[in-house]
Design an enzyme around this catalytic site. Structure first.
Site, PDB file in Angstrom:
ATOM      1  NE  ARG A  61      15.937  38.088  41.037  1.00  0.00           N
ATOM      2  CZ  ARG A  61      14.673  38.117  41.468  1.00  0.00           C
ATOM      3  NH1 ARG A  61      14.402  38.000  42.749  1.00  0.00           N
ATOM      4  NH2 ARG A  61      13.686  38.276  40.608  1.00  0.00           N
ATOM      5  CE1 TYR A 116      39.406  45.065  50.269  1.00  0.00           C
ATOM      6  CE2 TYR A 116      37.025  45.249  50.419  1.00  0.00           C
ATOM      7  CZ  TYR A 116      38.177  45.236  49.658  1.00  0.00           C
ATOM      8  OH  TYR A 116      38.095  45.402  48.311  1.00  0.00           O
ATOM      9  CG  ASP A 181      36.244  39.902  56.534  1.00  0.00           C
ATOM     10  OD1 ASP A 181      36.817  38.856  56.181  1.00  0.00           O
ATOM     11  OD2 ASP A 181      35.958  40.824  55.744  1.00  0.00           O
ATOM     12  CE  LYS A 206      39.837  39.625  48.117  1.00  0.00           C
ATOM     13  NZ  LYS A 206      39.461  40.408  49.284  1.00  0.00           N
TER      14      LYS A 206
END
Ligand code: PLP
Length: 396
Positions: A61, A116, A181, A206
Site C-alpha cells: 500500500r 465527467y 482533466d 480510457k
C-alpha cells in the site's frame, strides 16, 4: 529532446537493463522482507511523509515498483516531475480534492461545466466536505473566494468536447491550484502543465490503457504536490493494482499510434455526420495547434431521431459507456454518464438530451460509418413512420 513517440515506448524502463529483463516485471508482493527492522522503519517513515523512493517498499500500500514505472513514464509524457496513480480516475479526483481542499482546510471548489458526470456528482454531493461553485470559463475569477482550494476544468470536456483556455483559467485562479482533466486529449495531444495547470488528471481506464481491460487513474504534477497525493493514497488505500500498473504502462507504448489512427477516422466521421440529414449538429474540437495539438477521437452529435433508437439500431459499434478503447463505443450521456447531473444544469452547459457521444476506435472508418449511417437512417425512418401512423390515428 526525445520525441513523444520514443518517450511513449521507452519511458519508465530505466532499471530493466540492470534487472536483465525486457518486459517490466509484475511485482505482486504485498509485503517486503525487512531483515533490518530499524532500516525498514525509516523506509516506512519516508513513504508516510510522501517520499518518491525509499530503501524498501515495506508494504504494497506504500509503494509498488511496477506501478512506479508507469508513473515515471506518464510524468515524462506530461512533462511533469512526478505522477501518482490510483485505482480509478474517480479515486484520483478524490485524492486531488483531499490533498488540495481537505488537507489545507480550503473546502471551496470552483468548477467549469461540463465535467465527467462522476466528477460533477462528486463535487455537488458534498461527500468530501467540499462546497462547489459552478462557473463559466470566463467567470472563474469572480467565483474564487478566500477558502477556494481548487479550480476544476476539463478540456476537451466530457461529453460535448467544449474547449477551455487553460492559461486563461490559470491566470484567473491567481495562485489557487488548477486541476485539468486531460483524459480526452491524452498527453499525446495536450500537456496542461505547460500552460500552468497544477494537477493533470487522467482516467487511465480510457486511452492510456486503451483496450477496455484495466481501471486506473493518475495525476501528473510537481514533486512538491505529489507528496501529499502519495500520503492520501497510503492513508485511504486507493492504490492501483500492479497488474493495472503493468497494463497502463504497456498501453503507453502504442498510445501515440492509437490516438493518431483513431483521430484520423474521427475527422472523417465528424464531417460525414455533419452532412447527415438526421444529425442536428456535431461537436468535434478544432485544435489551435498550441494548447491542443489535434482534434482527438471523441465526437458528440445531436440527432433528430430518438437517441435510444439510433443506438439500438447499431450492429458493429459497441453501445457502452467508457471511451478510448480499440473498438468504437457510443453512449447517450443524458441516460448514462451524465444521468446524475441535474437536467437543467446539463442543458445549460450544452449537453442536450438528444446528444450522443462516440469514442472512435481502430476499425476501418467505412465500417464505422456504414453502421452509424444505417442506424441513423433506420431510426429516422422508425420515427417518421411512427409519426405518420399517429397522424392517421388522429385523422380518423
Ligand atoms: C471516465 C472518466 C473519469 C473517471 O474515471 P474512472 O476511471 O471511470 O474512475 C474522469 N474523467 C473523465 C473525463 C472520464 O472520462
Amino acid at each position: 529532446m526525445t520525441r513523444i513517440e520514443t518517450m511513449a515506448v521507452h519511458g519508465g524502463r530505466d532499471d530493466l537493463a540492470e534487472l536483465g529483463v525486457h518486459a517490466p516485471p509484475i511485482d505482486l508482493s504485498t509485503t517486503y522482507p525487512v531483515p533490518d527492522q530499524a532500516l525498514g522503519g525509516e523506509a516506512l517513515h519516508a513513504w508516510a511523509d510522501g517520499a518518491a523512493s525509499a530503501s524498501s517498499p515495506v508494504y504494497a500500500r506504500l509503494h509498488n515498483p511496477t506501478v512506479g514505472r508507469f508513473e515515471q513514464a506518464l510524468a515524462q509524457l506530461e512533462g511533469t516531475e512526478a505522477a501518482v496513480s490510483f485505482g480509478s480516475g474517480m479515486a484520483a479526483v478524490t485524492a486531488v480534492l483531499q490533498a488540495a481542499c481537505v488537507m489545507t482546510a480550503k473546502p471551496h471548489v470552483v468548477a467549469v461545466r461540463p465535467l465527467y458526470g462522476g466528477t460533477d456528482h462528486l463535487l455537488s454531493s458534498g461527500l468530501l466536505g467540499v462546497r462547489t461553485t459552478y462557473a463559466t470559463a470566463d467567470g472563474v475569477k469572480d467565483a474564487i473566494g478566500p477558502d477556494t482550494g481548487l479550480v476544476v476544468v476539463e478540456t476537451p470536456a466530457n461529453p460535448n468536447l467544449d474547449l477551455v483556455d487553460i492559461a486563461q483559467v490559470v491566470r484567473q485562479a491567481g495562485g489557487v491550484p488548477v486541476m485539468v482533466d486531460n483524459t480526452f486529449a491524452t498527453p499525446i495531444l495536450q500537456n496542461p502543465a505547460a500552460f500552468g495547470a497544477t494537477y493533470v488528471l487522467h482516467s487511465g481506464t480510457k486511452y492510456l490503457g486503451g483496450h477496455g481491460d484495466v481501471m486506473g487513474g493518475v495525476v501528473a504534477c510537481a514533486e512538491r504536490l505529489a507528496g501529499p497525493l502519495r500520503q492520501v493514497r497510503i492513508l485511504t488505500g486507493a492504490v492501483l493494482h500492479p497488474l493495472g500498473g503493468y497494463l497502463l504502462h504497456r498501453g503507453l507504448a502504442t498510445l501515440p499510434l492509437r490516438v493518431e489512427a483513431a483521430q484520423k477516422s474521427a475527422a472523417t466521421l465528424a464531417q460525414r455526420l455533419a452532412e447527415h440529414p438526421a444529425v442536428e449538429f456535431v461537436r468535434y474540437p478544432r485544435p489551435d495547434g498550441v494548447q491542443l495539438r489535434g482534434s482527438g477521437a471523441m465526437i458528440a452529435f445531436a440527432c433528430h431521431a430518438d437517441p435510444t433508437d439510433v443506438v439500438r439500431g447499431l450492429r458493429l459499434i459497441t453501445p457502452a459507456v467508457s471511451l478510448g478503447s480499440v473498438d468504437t463505443l457510443i453512449e447517450h450521456p443524458a441516460a448514462l454518464t451524465h444521468r446524475l447531473v441535474p437536467s437543467v444544469a446539463r442543458e445549460e452547459c450544452g449537453v442536450p438530451s438528444n446528444l450522443l457521444r462516440v469514442s472512435v476506435g481502430l476499425e476501418h472508418v467505412d465500417d464505422i460509418w456504414d453502421d452509424l449511417h444505417r442506424a441513423l437512417c433506420d431510426a429516422d425512418y422508425v420515427k417518421a413512420s411512427l409519426k405518420n401512423s399517429l397522424d392517421l390515428v388522429v385523422a380518423h
